[in-house]
Design a protein around this motif. Structure first.
Motif, PDB file in Angstrom:
ATOM      1  N   GLY A 167      90.681 -28.687 104.773  1.00  0.00           N
ATOM      2  CA  GLY A 167      89.410 -28.812 105.474  1.00  0.00           C
ATOM      3  C   GLY A 167      89.442 -29.880 106.546  1.00  0.00           C
ATOM      4  O   GLY A 167      88.892 -29.692 107.645  1.00  0.00           O
ATOM      5  N   GLY A 168      90.077 -31.005 106.265  1.00  0.00           N
ATOM      6  CA  GLY A 168      90.186 -32.051 107.279  1.00  0.00           C
ATOM      7  C   GLY A 168      91.024 -31.627 108.457  1.00  0.00           C
ATOM      8  O   GLY A 168      90.736 -31.977 109.602  1.00  0.00           O
ATOM      9  N   MET A 169      92.087 -30.830 108.196  1.00  0.00           N
ATOM     10  CA  MET A 169      92.914 -30.336 109.288  1.00  0.00           C
ATOM     11  C   MET A 169      92.135 -29.393 110.188  1.00  0.00           C
ATOM     12  O   MET A 169      92.275 -29.418 111.419  1.00  0.00           O
ATOM     13  CB  MET A 169      94.133 -29.607 108.701  1.00  0.00           C
ATOM     14  CG  MET A 169      95.144 -29.132 109.726  1.00  0.00           C
ATOM     15  SD  MET A 169      96.082 -30.499 110.404  1.00  0.00           S
ATOM     16  CE  MET A 169      97.036 -29.638 111.661  1.00  0.00           C
ATOM     17  N   VAL A 170      91.283 -28.561 109.597  1.00  0.00           N
ATOM     18  CA  VAL A 170      90.504 -27.607 110.383  1.00  0.00           C
ATOM     19  C   VAL A 170      89.442 -28.322 111.216  1.00  0.00           C
ATOM     20  O   VAL A 170      89.221 -27.998 112.392  1.00  0.00           O
ATOM     21  CB  VAL A 170      89.856 -26.554 109.458  1.00  0.00           C
ATOM     22  CG1 VAL A 170      88.888 -25.680 110.231  1.00  0.00           C
ATOM     23  CG2 VAL A 170      90.926 -25.692 108.810  1.00  0.00           C
ATOM     24  N   THR A 171      88.779 -29.309 110.625  1.00  0.00           N
ATOM     25  CA  THR A 171      87.661 -29.961 111.309  1.00  0.00           C
ATOM     26  C   THR A 171      88.080 -31.127 112.198  1.00  0.00           C
ATOM     27  O   THR A 171      87.454 -31.367 113.227  1.00  0.00           O
ATOM     28  CB  THR A 171      86.653 -30.482 110.281  1.00  0.00           C
ATOM     29  OG1 THR A 171      87.317 -31.388 109.366  1.00  0.00           O
ATOM     30  CG2 THR A 171      86.053 -29.341 109.490  1.00  0.00           C
ATOM     31  N   GLY A 172      89.138 -31.850 111.828  1.00  0.00           N
ATOM     32  CA  GLY A 172      89.492 -33.065 112.566  1.00  0.00           C
ATOM     33  C   GLY A 172      90.897 -33.126 113.095  1.00  0.00           C
ATOM     34  O   GLY A 172      91.324 -34.191 113.555  1.00  0.00           O
ATOM     35  N   GLY A 173      91.647 -32.031 113.040  1.00  0.00           N
ATOM     36  CA  GLY A 173      93.006 -32.062 113.551  1.00  0.00           C
ATOM     37  C   GLY A 173      93.954 -32.764 112.590  1.00  0.00           C
ATOM     38  O   GLY A 173      93.718 -32.836 111.379  1.00  0.00           O
ATOM     39  N   VAL A 174      95.035 -33.302 113.154  1.00  0.00           N
ATOM     40  CA  VAL A 174      96.063 -33.926 112.318  1.00  0.00           C
ATOM     41  C   VAL A 174      95.522 -35.159 111.612  1.00  0.00           C
ATOM     42  O   VAL A 174      95.826 -35.405 110.438  1.00  0.00           O
ATOM     43  CB  VAL A 174      97.296 -34.288 113.175  1.00  0.00           C
ATOM     44  CG1 VAL A 174      98.364 -34.966 112.320  1.00  0.00           C
ATOM     45  CG2 VAL A 174      97.878 -33.037 113.821  1.00  0.00           C
TER      46      VAL A 174
ATOM     47  N   GLY B  54      92.532 -35.619 110.651  1.00  0.00           N
ATOM     48  CA  GLY B  54      91.678 -35.147 109.567  1.00  0.00           C
ATOM     49  C   GLY B  54      92.461 -34.754 108.335  1.00  0.00           C
ATOM     50  O   GLY B  54      91.895 -34.671 107.237  1.00  0.00           O
ATOM     51  N   LEU B  55      93.763 -34.524 108.512  1.00  0.00           N
ATOM     52  CA  LEU B  55      94.626 -34.226 107.376  1.00  0.00           C
ATOM     53  C   LEU B  55      94.642 -35.377 106.379  1.00  0.00           C
ATOM     54  O   LEU B  55      94.826 -35.168 105.171  1.00  0.00           O
ATOM     55  CB  LEU B  55      96.046 -33.945 107.886  1.00  0.00           C
ATOM     56  CG  LEU B  55      97.079 -33.412 106.915  1.00  0.00           C
ATOM     57  CD1 LEU B  55      96.725 -31.996 106.491  1.00  0.00           C
ATOM     58  CD2 LEU B  55      98.455 -33.415 107.568  1.00  0.00           C
ATOM     59  N   PHE B  56      94.436 -36.602 106.848  1.00  0.00           N
ATOM     60  CA  PHE B  56      94.407 -37.779 105.979  1.00  0.00           C
ATOM     61  C   PHE B  56      92.981 -38.192 105.639  1.00  0.00           C
ATOM     62  O   PHE B  56      92.706 -38.609 104.510  1.00  0.00           O
ATOM     63  CB  PHE B  56      95.131 -38.949 106.663  1.00  0.00           C
ATOM     64  CG  PHE B  56      96.602 -38.713 106.880  1.00  0.00           C
ATOM     65  CD1 PHE B  56      97.523 -39.076 105.920  1.00  0.00           C
ATOM     66  CD2 PHE B  56      97.045 -38.118 108.035  1.00  0.00           C
ATOM     67  CE1 PHE B  56      98.873 -38.853 106.108  1.00  0.00           C
ATOM     68  CE2 PHE B  56      98.401 -37.896 108.246  1.00  0.00           C
ATOM     69  CZ  PHE B  56      99.314 -38.256 107.280  1.00  0.00           C
ATOM     70  N   ILE B  57      92.070 -38.109 106.615  1.00  0.00           N
ATOM     71  CA  ILE B  57      90.704 -38.543 106.370  1.00  0.00           C
ATOM     72  C   ILE B  57      89.993 -37.603 105.411  1.00  0.00           C
ATOM     73  O   ILE B  57      89.219 -38.036 104.544  1.00  0.00           O
ATOM     74  CB  ILE B  57      89.942 -38.634 107.712  1.00  0.00           C
ATOM     75  CG1 ILE B  57      90.611 -39.680 108.611  1.00  0.00           C
ATOM     76  CG2 ILE B  57      88.485 -38.990 107.486  1.00  0.00           C
ATOM     77  CD1 ILE B  57      89.982 -39.792 109.979  1.00  0.00           C
ATOM     78  N   GLY B  58      90.248 -36.290 105.525  1.00  0.00           N
ATOM     79  CA  GLY B  58      89.594 -35.319 104.651  1.00  0.00           C
ATOM     80  C   GLY B  58      89.872 -35.553 103.175  1.00  0.00           C
ATOM     81  O   GLY B  58      88.920 -35.635 102.375  1.00  0.00           O
ATOM     82  N   PRO B  59      91.137 -35.682 102.748  1.00  0.00           N
ATOM     83  CA  PRO B  59      91.391 -35.935 101.322  1.00  0.00           C
ATOM     84  C   PRO B  59      90.808 -37.253 100.832  1.00  0.00           C
ATOM     85  O   PRO B  59      90.341 -37.334  99.691  1.00  0.00           O
ATOM     86  CB  PRO B  59      92.923 -35.937 101.233  1.00  0.00           C
ATOM     87  CG  PRO B  59      93.383 -35.167 102.400  1.00  0.00           C
ATOM     88  CD  PRO B  59      92.376 -35.418 103.480  1.00  0.00           C
ATOM     89  N   VAL B  60      90.842 -38.294 101.677  1.00  0.00           N
ATOM     90  CA  VAL B  60      90.287 -39.581 101.257  1.00  0.00           C
ATOM     91  C   VAL B  60      88.786 -39.455 101.005  1.00  0.00           C
ATOM     92  O   VAL B  60      88.269 -39.889  99.967  1.00  0.00           O
ATOM     93  CB  VAL B  60      90.575 -40.656 102.329  1.00  0.00           C
ATOM     94  CG1 VAL B  60      89.802 -41.930 102.019  1.00  0.00           C
ATOM     95  CG2 VAL B  60      92.073 -40.961 102.382  1.00  0.00           C
TER      96      VAL B  60
END
Length: 382
Positions: A330-337, A339-345
């Motif tokens: 979900g973070g990758m879809v909404t925030g790019g690369v 977001g790949l880290f911010i989403g899981p956190v």
């Protein structure tokens, strides 16, 4: 029973309340203006600082492992780690750029000379459904009059070239941003202990003394788990598949291996690269024994993330692996690369806070219902 009537507010009390409320609103408004103003100043550097924090949290365990073994100073140890990381990034990037320039120059030389030619299409192509006739005509014109076809497609080629150059410039800016983030991450790592204390203080101030240290540890563990479970697995897959491509002599093996790395970071299957390469090898070299072994190895290596991801993605995190995976996707879809880290956190912290809220039962309610059942359920059990 005697009831006590509430005291009516006098005119003086009403004025005091109005003045206090007005003071509170003015202070809140001034604080809001200050926050918005500070955020506007800080906003251009937001991605840079976020990347720096992510890289610092990811690489800090390596600094702890090297502390005292190479240098006694934290600053020198962090400088060594960042220097090696920058070299690992820039050297392959330089080699890739040189290879791309050589390929473009070679293609231009072939286009100018007579060494470049397109074979005519087979008559069977025209019999393909839907696209057969247009494809046959296009292919035939390309084989007989390539210059005329290029002039006919000049506007489309110009737009494609502009888009390609824009993509290259974006990649270059992203690379510079990443190198700058690495340098700032080295500064954060040099003051890692003070930074950890500050992070705990901020989290404690926001969520309380009991939850603050746990939330800080959860955020750090989640970032490292994503770095290992996403970027680390993508890098392992790139090595496994890239070595096979190089040994087999697949054209543009380095570019294909880089594409595998990018697909792994974007959470896309590596089979998007491996299956076309397997088909190409069988179409050009036939079904020999070595090709069968290459195909089997490459196909299995392309599916290795399905085995490694459950083992590494949620490692060291007190959150189920599907929560981390959903946050990464979900973070990758909404925030790019990033977001790949911010989403899981964010999802991991929300998951922990939700279950702490679910388990936070008042003492009176727990005494009245010790089994955690509702009133009707408790009566039925008794």
């Amino acid at each position: 029973m005697q009831f006590i009537r509430p005291r009516r507010l006098t005119m003086l009390d009403e004025r005091k309340v109005s003045r206090t409320l007005l003071d509170v609103l003015i202070r809140a408004g001034l604080i809001a203006v200050l926050v918005v103003f500070c955020f506007g100043i800080f906003r251009p550097f937001l991605n840079l600082i976020l990347w720096s924090l992510i890289l610092a949290v990811t690489l800090y365990p390596l600094q702890l492992a090297l502390r005292g073994k190479v240098f006694n100073s934290d600053g020198r140890t962090a400088t060594l780690i960042i220097f090696i990381a920058i070299a690992i990034i820039l050297v392959p990037t330089y080699l890739l750029g040189v290879a791309l320039v050589d390929s473009v120059e070679h293609a231009m030389e072939m286009a100018r000379g007579s060494g470049f030619s397109i074979p005519p299409p087979s008559d069977a192509v025209a019999g393909w459904p839907v696209v057969g006739k247009p494809l046959h005509d296009f292919w035939l014109q390309a084989s007989t009059d390539l210059t005329g076809l290029a002039q006919k497609l000049a506007p489309q080629l110009k737009d494609a070239s502009v888009a390609f150059l824009g993509t290259l410039s974006g990649v270059g800016v992203g690379l510079l941003l990443f190198v700058g983030a690495l340098i700032i991450a080295g500064i954060f790592m040099a003051y890692g202990e003070e930074g950890s204390v500050t992070a705990v203080q901020i989290a404690t101030r926001i969520s309380g003394p009991d939850r603050g240290p746990r939330i800080t540890a959860l955020c750090a563990a989640t970032i490292r788990a994503v770095a290992q479970g996403v970027v680390g697995i993508a890098f392992i897959q790139m090595l496994l598949i890239g070595v096979a491509f190089v040994i087999k002599g697949v054209p543009a093996a380095g570019l294909l291996a880089l594409a595998v790395l990018l697909l792994g970071i974007m959470q896309l299957p590596a089979t998007l690269i491996t299956i076309p390469v397997i088909i190409f090898v069988f179409a050009t070299e036939g079904a020999s024994g070595s090709n069968v072994i290459f195909a089997a190895y490459t196909f299995i290596a392309g599916l290795a993330d399905n085995v490694l991801k459950p083992m590494m993605l949620g490692r060291g995190v007190d959150v189920p692996m599907p929560v981390i995976l959903i946050g990464a996707l979900g973070g990758m879809v909404t925030g790019g690369v990033i977001g790949l880290f911010i989403g899981p956190v964010a999802l991991a912290v929300g998951y922990q806070l939700f279950w702490q809220w679910v388990g936070n039962v008042e003492p009176e309610q727990r005494a009245a219902d010790p089994d955690g059942l509702g009133p009707s359920d408790a009566s039925e059990v008794r």
